[in-house]
Design a protein around this motif. Structure first.
Motif, PDB file in Angstrom:
ATOM      1  N   LEU A  45       2.466   6.911   3.916  1.00 26.50           N
ATOM      2  CA  LEU A  45       1.904   5.943   2.971  1.00 26.50           C
ATOM      3  C   LEU A  45       1.232   6.690   1.833  1.00 26.50           C
ATOM      4  CD1 LEU A  45       1.047   3.122   2.031  1.00 26.50           C
ATOM      5  CD2 LEU A  45      -0.883   3.234   3.599  1.00 26.50           C
ATOM      6  N   ASP A  46       1.685   6.384   0.617  1.00 22.22           N
ATOM      7  CA  ASP A  46       1.060   6.955  -0.587  1.00 22.22           C
ATOM      8  C   ASP A  46       0.236   5.842  -1.223  1.00 22.22           C
ATOM      9  OD1 ASP A  46       0.369   7.887  -3.056  1.00 22.22           O
ATOM     10  OD2 ASP A  46       2.387   8.560  -3.607  1.00 22.22           O
ATOM     11  N   ILE A  47      -1.085   5.998  -1.205  1.00 23.78           N
ATOM     12  CA  ILE A  47      -1.935   4.888  -1.668  1.00 23.78           C
ATOM     13  C   ILE A  47      -1.848   4.657  -3.180  1.00 23.78           C
ATOM     14  CG2 ILE A  47      -3.597   4.838   0.247  1.00 23.78           C
ATOM     15  CD1 ILE A  47      -5.537   6.473  -1.548  1.00 23.78           C
ATOM     16  N   THR A  48      -1.184   5.565  -3.897  1.00 23.42           N
ATOM     17  CA  THR A  48      -1.024   5.324  -5.338  1.00 23.42           C
ATOM     18  C   THR A  48       0.192   4.431  -5.617  1.00 23.42           C
ATOM     19  OG1 THR A  48       0.361   7.272  -5.756  1.00 23.42           O
ATOM     20  CG2 THR A  48      -2.027   7.593  -5.828  1.00 23.42           C
ATOM     21  N   ASN A  49       0.941   4.111  -4.582  1.00 21.84           N
ATOM     22  CA  ASN A  49       2.125   3.268  -4.728  1.00 21.84           C
ATOM     23  C   ASN A  49       1.768   1.849  -4.253  1.00 21.84           C
ATOM     24  OD1 ASN A  49       4.535   1.881  -4.301  1.00 21.84           O
ATOM     25  ND2 ASN A  49       5.668   3.761  -3.843  1.00 21.84           N
ATOM     26  N   GLU A  50       1.488   0.975  -5.231  1.00 25.30           N
ATOM     27  CA  GLU A  50       0.969  -0.361  -4.897  1.00 25.30           C
ATOM     28  C   GLU A  50       1.947  -1.155  -4.024  1.00 25.30           C
ATOM     29  OE1 GLU A  50      -0.233  -2.744  -8.263  1.00 25.30           O
ATOM     30  OE2 GLU A  50      -1.257  -4.171  -6.954  1.00 25.30           O
ATOM     31  N   VAL A  51       3.238  -1.007  -4.316  1.00 21.91           N
ATOM     32  CA  VAL A  51       4.247  -1.777  -3.557  1.00 21.91           C
ATOM     33  C   VAL A  51       4.266  -1.317  -2.097  1.00 21.91           C
ATOM     34  CG1 VAL A  51       6.722  -2.273  -3.368  1.00 21.91           C
ATOM     35  CG2 VAL A  51       5.629  -2.167  -5.625  1.00 21.91           C
ATOM     36  N   GLU A  52       4.258   0.015  -1.915  1.00 16.72           N
ATOM     37  CA  GLU A  52       4.288   0.574  -0.557  1.00 16.72           C
ATOM     38  C   GLU A  52       3.031   0.153   0.218  1.00 16.72           C
ATOM     39  OE1 GLU A  52       6.004   4.784   0.708  1.00 16.72           O
ATOM     40  OE2 GLU A  52       3.881   4.982   0.269  1.00 16.72           O
ATOM     41  N   VAL A  53       1.882   0.222  -0.449  1.00 21.68           N
ATOM     42  CA  VAL A  53       0.614  -0.147   0.201  1.00 21.68           C
ATOM     43  C   VAL A  53       0.684  -1.598   0.674  1.00 21.68           C
ATOM     44  CG1 VAL A  53      -1.848  -0.603  -0.229  1.00 21.68           C
ATOM     45  CG2 VAL A  53      -0.820   1.526  -1.054  1.00 21.68           C
ATOM     46  N   SER A  54       1.139  -2.468  -0.218  1.00 20.09           N
ATOM     47  CA  SER A  54       1.201  -3.885   0.094  1.00 20.09           C
ATOM     48  C   SER A  54       2.180  -4.142   1.252  1.00 20.09           C
ATOM     49  CB  SER A  54       1.609  -4.645  -1.171  1.00 20.09           C
ATOM     50  OG  SER A  54       1.912  -5.956  -0.859  1.00 20.09           O
ATOM     51  N   GLN A  55       3.368  -3.540   1.164  1.00 17.27           N
ATOM     52  CA  GLN A  55       4.391  -3.756   2.208  1.00 17.27           C
ATOM     53  C   GLN A  55       3.861  -3.355   3.584  1.00 17.27           C
ATOM     54  OE1 GLN A  55       7.728  -1.485   0.829  1.00 17.27           O
ATOM     55  NE2 GLN A  55       8.655  -3.229  -0.228  1.00 17.27           N
ATOM     56  N   ILE A  56       3.273  -2.155   3.648  1.00 15.24           N
ATOM     57  CA  ILE A  56       2.864  -1.629   4.950  1.00 15.24           C
ATOM     58  C   ILE A  56       1.691  -2.428   5.521  1.00 15.24           C
ATOM     59  CG2 ILE A  56       1.733   0.391   6.030  1.00 15.24           C
ATOM     60  CD1 ILE A  56       3.777   2.098   4.492  1.00 15.24           C
ATOM     61  N   ILE A  57       0.731  -2.738   4.693  1.00 11.64           N
ATOM     62  CA  ILE A  57      -0.440  -3.462   5.225  1.00 11.64           C
ATOM     63  C   ILE A  57      -0.058  -4.896   5.610  1.00 11.64           C
ATOM     64  CG2 ILE A  57      -2.746  -4.360   4.613  1.00 11.64           C
ATOM     65  CD1 ILE A  57      -3.249  -1.619   3.288  1.00 11.64           C
ATOM     66  N   LEU A  58       0.783  -5.526   4.809  1.00  9.61           N
ATOM     67  CA  LEU A  58       1.194  -6.895   5.155  1.00  9.61           C
ATOM     68  C   LEU A  58       2.042  -6.918   6.428  1.00  9.61           C
ATOM     69  CD1 LEU A  58      -0.074  -7.606   2.436  1.00  9.61           C
ATOM     70  CD2 LEU A  58       1.894  -9.056   1.976  1.00  9.61           C
TER      71      LEU A  58
END
Ligand SMILES: NC(=O)c1ccc[n+]([C@@H]2O[C@H](COP(=O)([O-])OP(=O)(O)OC[C@H]3O[C@@H](n4cnc5c(N)ncnc54)[C@H](OP(=O)(O)O)[C@@H]3O)[C@@H](O)[C@H]2O)c1
Length: 302
Positions: A45-58
């Motif tokens: 998880l790269d926290i600077t990638n908003e899409v990745e952050v959202s996908q993984i947490i959701l």
């Protein structure tokens, strides 16, 4: 409780994982996993990638997210301010937004470097005034979390010390210890007062706080206000008390100036009354932490 630790491969992140695994279901996230394998599920998880952050947490829907990830090299932050802002400010913003969406909560780790160091003994209500890109970016990260309205504890800490896992970078403590064991003469500044924090104690404190129900800021740091020189002098004194273990012991040279790219606060020591009052947590002083770590064992780890 499902706990997502972001920054899982870092110094604090690894200790937090070990602490929470006592009773909780932990998942570790980071940009890279090196060294010792973590004994928990791992995700990139790269926290600077908003899409990745959202996908993984959701998808994961953690009950608690602990954000230890950061760009922590204070001088490198001066060289790469955009990167520092992306990781230390935008990262927390994206994580907070996603956690708010799932109705979860966050423990976010911040720093004493949000203060300018003119006063020292800072309490949670004192006004921040960071001197460096690192401090400014970390303060912005705090502000984004507060603005998001997510249920959060922001824990500001100070000079983390302890023993790193195999494959991890040295911290100030392990560097000084290893240097002294190998007979080096190390130059240490007699200034930059902080409240050094035993990393195992911080991880344990976060564990105790895991069921928090109201948003707060805490100063989670050690009990002693020490200059860098005083800190290393205490380590050396402990080694001198066990002289036979260290036949080639190094020395400390006290210096008054140190050329560093980023400005450091003169006295960024933190007042920890609030964490003691709310959670009854007392952190070890350096002497007790050294006893706990056992310098003979540490020597054998080198
Ligand atoms: N260490 C201290 O003395 C100290 C003092 C005060 C406050 N703090 C705060 O305490 C927290 C933990 O510090 P620490 O010493 O454990 O730091 P650390 O060892 O540097 O760990 C931070 C972790 O975050 C990772 N990371 C960096 N960029 C990322 C990204 N874009 N997405 C996901 N992960 C990323 C790092 O990976 P890479 O290593 O590959 O970059 C590293 O594994 C930080 O928030 C720091 O600001 C630390």
């Amino acid at each position: 409780m499902k706990v997502l630790v972001i920054g899982a491969n870092g110094f604090l992140g690894r200790k937090v994982i070990k602490e929470f695994q006592k009773t909780e279901n932990v998942i570790g996230a980071d940009v890279e996993f090196t060294g010792f394998s973590l004994k928990c599920p791992k995700i990139h998880l790269d926290i600077t990638n908003e899409v990745e952050v959202s996908q993984i947490i959701l998808e994961l829907k953690p009950d608690l997210t602990i954000l230890t990830a950061a760009m922590t090299n204070v001088d490198a932050c001066e060289d790469f301010p955009d990167k520092a802002y992306a990781i230390n400010a935008l990262g927390p913003k994206y994580v907070a937004k996603a956690v708010k969406q799932i109705g979860g909560k966050i423990i976010h780790i911040s720093t004493d470097f949000i203060f300018d160091g003119k006063l020292g003994n800072y309490s949670e209500t004192d006004v921040p005034n960071p001197l460096s890109v690192y401090g400014k970016s970390k303060l912005q990260g705090e502000q984004f979390i507060l603005e998001s309205g997510v249920l959060s504890c922001i824990c500001r800490t100070s000079v983390l010390y302890g023993w790193p896992d195999i494959g991890q970078r040295d911290n100030f403590f392990s560097w000084a210890f290893k240097s002294l064991v190998s007979g080096k003469i190390i130059s240490i500044i007699d200034g930059q007062i902080t409240t050094p924090t035993f990393v195992n104690d911080l991880a344990n404190c976060l564990y105790w706080m895991r069921n928090f129900e109201t948003s707060k800021i805490y100063h989670t740091a050690g009990p002693e206000k020490l200059t860098r020189y005083e800190f290393v002098q205490q380590i050396l004194n402990k080694m001198l008390q066990n002289r036979s273990l260290f036949p080639n012991l190094g020395k400390i040279e006290k210096i008054t100036k140190l050329k560093q790219k980023a400005l450091r606060p003169d006295n960024s020591s933190l007042n920890t009354d609030k964490i003691q009052q709310d959670w009854g947590k007392n952190f070890k002083n350096l002497s007790n932490a050294l006893n706990f770590l056992d310098i003979e064992k540490l020597k054998n780890k080198i």
